[in-house]
Design a protein around this motif. Structure first.
Motif, PDB file in Angstrom:
ATOM      1  N   GLU A 140      -6.659   3.606  -3.849  1.00 46.60           N
ATOM      2  CA  GLU A 140      -5.504   3.024  -3.152  1.00 46.60           C
ATOM      3  C   GLU A 140      -5.938   2.481  -1.782  1.00 46.60           C
ATOM      4  N   SER A 141      -6.776   3.237  -1.076  1.00 39.09           N
ATOM      5  CA  SER A 141      -7.195   2.803   0.267  1.00 39.09           C
ATOM      6  C   SER A 141      -7.955   1.480   0.182  1.00 39.09           C
ATOM      7  N   ARG A 142      -8.602   1.241  -0.958  1.00 38.26           N
ATOM      8  CA  ARG A 142      -9.405   0.007  -1.079  1.00 38.26           C
ATOM      9  C   ARG A 142      -8.532  -1.205  -1.384  1.00 38.26           C
ATOM     10  N   ARG A 143      -7.240  -0.976  -1.567  1.00 40.31           N
ATOM     11  CA  ARG A 143      -6.322  -2.112  -1.705  1.00 40.31           C
ATOM     12  C   ARG A 143      -5.937  -2.669  -0.333  1.00 40.31           C
ATOM     13  N   LEU A 173       0.870  -1.192   0.000  1.00 41.49           N
ATOM     14  CA  LEU A 173       0.000   0.000   0.000  1.00 41.49           C
ATOM     15  C   LEU A 173       0.899   1.232   0.000  1.00 41.49           C
ATOM     16  N   SER A 174       0.394   2.296  -0.540  1.00 39.44           N
ATOM     17  CA  SER A 174       1.145   3.545  -0.561  1.00 39.44           C
ATOM     18  C   SER A 174       0.804   4.311   0.722  1.00 39.44           C
ATOM     19  N   ILE A 175       1.271   3.790   1.847  1.00 41.16           N
ATOM     20  CA  ILE A 175       0.817   4.294   3.154  1.00 41.16           C
ATOM     21  C   ILE A 175       1.244   5.748   3.353  1.00 41.16           C
ATOM     22  N   ARG A 176       2.508   6.038   3.006  1.00 42.30           N
ATOM     23  CA  ARG A 176       2.980   7.406   3.222  1.00 42.30           C
ATOM     24  C   ARG A 176       2.145   8.393   2.419  1.00 42.30           C
ATOM     25  N   ASN A 177       1.905   8.068   1.161  1.00 37.66           N
ATOM     26  CA  ASN A 177       1.146   9.006   0.331  1.00 37.66           C
ATOM     27  C   ASN A 177      -0.293   9.148   0.825  1.00 37.66           C
ATOM     28  N   LEU A 178      -0.796   8.063   1.416  1.00 35.26           N
ATOM     29  CA  LEU A 178      -2.165   8.146   1.934  1.00 35.26           C
ATOM     30  C   LEU A 178      -2.235   9.027   3.175  1.00 35.26           C
ATOM     31  N   HIS A 179      -1.211   8.970   4.056  1.00 38.00           N
ATOM     32  CA  HIS A 179      -1.373   9.858   5.226  1.00 38.00           C
ATOM     33  C   HIS A 179      -1.020  11.292   4.877  1.00 38.00           C
ATOM     34  N   ARG A 180      -0.237  11.476   3.822  1.00 44.60           N
ATOM     35  CA  ARG A 180      -0.081  12.840   3.304  1.00 44.60           C
ATOM     36  C   ARG A 180      -1.453  13.334   2.808  1.00 44.60           C
TER      37      ARG A 180
END
Ligand SMILES: Cc1cc2nc3c(=O)[nH]c(=O)nc-3n(C[C@H](O)[C@H](O)[C@H](O)COP(=O)(O)OP(=O)(O)OC[C@H]3O[C@@H](n4cnc5c(N)ncnc54)[C@H](O)[C@@H]3O)c2cc1C
Ligand code: SF4
Ligand code: SF4
Ligand code: SF4
Ligand code: FES
Length: 698
Positions: free
Chosen positions: A573-576, A164-171
């Motif tokens: 992305e979050s749904r991955r 998951l693109s965790i960093r980009n998601l919390h940005r």
């Protein structure tokens, strides 16, 4: 009926015949832990957590199932008893099939509740996701731009696709939150441990020296606990290396300023342009304030380590000048020596300042570079040339130019850092000319300001107790790069968070214990059918790419390069996310006791049970691999008069509770499912919609 007289932990008591030792102890206010015992139900005596010692009798006895007897002398808290309970817990956990928290979460030093905030993005609840990242992280938008994503390496999606693109998601979460009226504040009050919900006592004042990520995080967490925080910093602006090191094309000052303002709005006071050791001394702070946190970072630049090193510009001076003053003049061509983040940042800045050529000399190979590969690739895309296996041996002035005499290197056996040691290749010297040479070799903690203070120092910087960050001086704590040497922003934020907890304990006169970590059971690698449980409701899709500023603009401006995920991309992305972690809403008692008894969940390594999940019931999720066979749910069903109910099925290690004759859970627990979730001491039966996994499965 004659009362029975006994002593428990040397305290005499009398109880009615038939009273268990557990009930007698509880009546005296003596706590004995229990897992399988449920008040009002028949005991199953299966977990042995309630074990006690009966003087004069061999072995230990389950107090929930042993009746009190005349003259009994019960011991509930000896080392023998504690060891037995610890072993019981370790045995129960030895084959446990479940993750206490998502594997990703154990990778974030600051402990961000990753599955939870991602689930909120997926559900479109952007305010809540912003709140979670802002409360947990301090500077989530800044870290969302610069963190090397330690969490992503552990993401379970890696077993299927890219993480998951965790960093980009919390940005995304933090940026979206900031743009929502009213701006979410990092202000949810943290109840002080043991404060019992009473209002905070009159606030105490803490001096924080250094307003980098460590100092800011400490301020954030102290303010939320009701204390006052005054931040002193030698620089004219707060932010530490996030402002004076990391260039604005990676972390725009507007983003950093907005995050610092949130902490200012909570009540932080900044005294800028004030240097410890020059404008004030540590002893003065100790007299004037109730506590001190030292977060002075690693601000010293290491030289090239060769004759003529004074002719080189330290990268920190170069980058610092860019942050604050008129852009430095570089001349036509630039050589940067080093291979870490600082070297990459300096090289990319040099490109933007119009240098004709920018070369980086690094003494090892690309593989050993101590920075994210994407930073190297970005630098190369912008025109930086990296020469590997090159080390400086002398720097000379040649008219208005500089001549860097270098030698070629080859890799030998690993050194103390575990990386291959670079060895000079005899006769390989060569000269490289440039208008400027920038040294980006490394940083050190400048301890000059502390030398008169009796503060104990280590090889790296300030010496602390790693569990609490307490120094040898009472009331003085330290953290971040000042303790570890040059490291990462997220670890500095984590240190500030820990310091906030420790200082709060100190200021309230409590024992300083920091933030003890809960025991985490993790399943590790999953089999294909176990993984299928997680993938069942997930749309498989590749990781969302980060949109980038076009390359021409990147070469000529300091505009932000990574543009951020759009709402659609972030939602996709979050749904991955597989929603890993336990969704038990009532705290899992097995984990609580495991933490309290300091168990090692890996002590009895056996084959763990198979992970399975039954979510066919409308109200509950059943994960049999977490069942400890206490039978409480079976009894709940009987008590509720369920027609089908539950029973123990199978043999040996394969025993589990289930509806008899393969009856589905929805039929087995028609009336008593919620009660079963309440009494189940583990996450084997959980309410739907309760926790992280639950959010996804509701
Ligand atoms: C060029 C560069 C790039 C980096 N890139 C990344 C990255 O991409 N990702 C990442 O995670 N980390 C990165 N880092 C590392 C990261 O910035 C640091 O680990 C982090 O900032 C450390 O935080 P800190 O609060 O401990 O110290 P700092 O950020 O160094 O802050 C210390 C503060 O203390 C102040 N101070 C120092 N001495 C005194 C004194 N005597 N009196 C008063 N104030 C004082 C300083 O002015 C400063 O504001 C980078 C570092 C550099 C230099
Ligand atoms: S701060 Fe870093 S490690 Fe923590 S969640 Fe964000 S990207 Fe992951
Ligand atoms: S899939 Fe989601 S919950 Fe699981 S490890 Fe990755 S980010 Fe964490
Ligand atoms: S599922 Fe039933 S038997 Fe298993 S731990 Fe939970 S309550 Fe006990
Ligand atoms: S054996 Fe007594 S609580 Fe489990």
């Amino acid at each position: 009926m004659t009362a029975i007289n006994l002593t428990i932990d040397n305290r005499p008591t009398s109880v009615a015949p038939g009273t268990t030792i557990l009930a007698a102890a509880r009546a005296l206010g003596i706590a004995i832990p229990t897992l399988c015992y449920v008040e009002g139900f028949e005991h199953s005596a299966s977990c042995f957590l309630c074990a006690v010692k009966l003087e004069g009798r061999p072995n230990l006895w389950p107090s929930c199932a042993t009746p009190a007897a005349e003259g009994m002398k019960v011991v509930t808290g000896s080392d023998e008893v504690r060891d037995a309970r610890k072993t019981s817990l370790e045995l129960l956990l030895s084959d446990h099939a479940g993750d206490c928290v998502g594997p990703c979460r154990t990778g974030c030093p600051a402990g961000l509740d990753i599955p939870n905030f991602i689930a909120r993005i997926s559900a479109g609840d952007h305010r809540k996701s912003a709140e979670i990242v802002t409360d947990d992280l301090t500077l989530p938008a800044s870290l969302g731009r610069v963190c090397p994503r330690l969490c992503e390496e552990r993401c379970r999606q890696c077993e299927v696709e890219e993480s998951l693109s965790i960093r980009n998601l919390h940005r995304f979460a933090a940026d979206t939150g900031r743009s929502m009226p009213p701006v979410p504040q990092p202000n949810s009050v943290i109840k002080s441990e043991g404060a019992g919900g009473t209002p905070a006592p009159p606030c105490k004042r803490v001096a924080i020296v250094g307003s980098g990520p460590a100092g800011l995080a400490a301020a954030h967490h102290l303010l939320r606990r009701g204390h006052a925080a005054v931040l002193f910093d030698a620089h004219p602006q707060p932010g530490g290396m996030l402002r004076y090191g990391i260039p604005s094309f990676r972390l725009p000052h507007a983003v950093l300023d907005a995050e610092i303002n949130m902490i200012r709005q909570l009540g932080a006071e900044f005294r800028l342009g004030k240097r410890l050791g020059r404008d004030f001394a540590l002893d003065e702070l100790r007299r004037e304030f109730d506590g001190v946190f030292l977060a002075i970072g690693a601000q010293g630049s290491k030289g090239l380590g060769c004759p003529g090193e004074e002719l080189a510009t330290p990268a920190l001076d170069f980058l610092g000048q860019l942050a604050d003053g008129p852009p430095p003049v570089l001349g036509g061509d630039v050589i940067i020596v080093g291979g870490g983040n600082t070297a990459m940042d300096a090289s990319r800045c040099a490109v933007r300042l119009g240098a004709k050529s920018v070369r980086v000399f690094y003494r090892r190979t690309r593989r050993e570079m101590p920075c994210l590969m994407e930073e190297v690739e970005a630098a190369e895309a912008e025109g930086v040339r990296i020469e590997y296996l090159v080390a400086p041996i002398r720097l000379e002035r040649k008219g208005d130019r500089l001549s860097l005499i270098c030698q070629r290197m080859e890799l030998g056996s690993p050194d103390a850092s575990g990386r291959a040691r670079p060895m000079p290749v005899p006769g390989s010297e060569f000269a490289a000319e440039a208008a400027s040479v920038i040294s980006a070799i490394g940083q050190s903690v400048d301890v000059n300001s502390l030398e008169a203070s009796q503060l104990a120092l280590s090889k790296w910087g300030i010496s602390v107790d790693p569990k609490t960050l307490a120094t040898n001086l009472p009331g003085v704590f330290a953290g971040g790069d000042a303790v570890t040497g040059p490291d990462l922003a997220v670890r500095a934020v984590a240190a500030g968070k820990l310091a906030g907890a420790s200082l709060d304990q100190y200021l309230r006169g409590k024992k300083v214990i920091g933030t003890p970590q809960s025991v985490n059971v993790l399943m590790g690698k999953l089999s294909e059918d176990e993984l299928a449980v997680f993938l069942r409701d997930i749309e498989q899709a590749p990781r969302a790419p980060m949109p980038q500023l076009e390359i021409d603009k990147r070469r000529t401006t300091f505009e932000e390069v990574e543009l951020g995920l759009s709402l659609q991309a972030a939602t996709r992305e979050s749904r991955r996310c597989l929603g890993c972690g336990c969704g038990k809403s009532i705290p899992c008692r097995l984990r609580q006791f495991a933490t309290e008894y300091g168990v090692d969940p890996g002590r009895f390594v056996g084959e763990r049970r198979h992970f399975a999940r039954d979510d066919s019931h409308p109200d509950i999720i059943f994960e049999p691999g977490k069942c400890i066979m206490c039978g409480a749910c079976v009894q709940v069903a009987v008590q509720a008069g369920e027609e089908t109910g539950l029973a123990f099925i199978g043999r040996g290690f394969q025993v589990t509770v289930a509806g008899p004759f393969d009856r589905p859970m929805a039929e087995a627990l028609r009336k008593s499912a919620k009660r079963a979730a309440e009494v189940c001491p583990t996450g084997a039966i959980m309410l739907k919609g309760a926790g992280c996994a639950g959010c996804r499965l509701a």
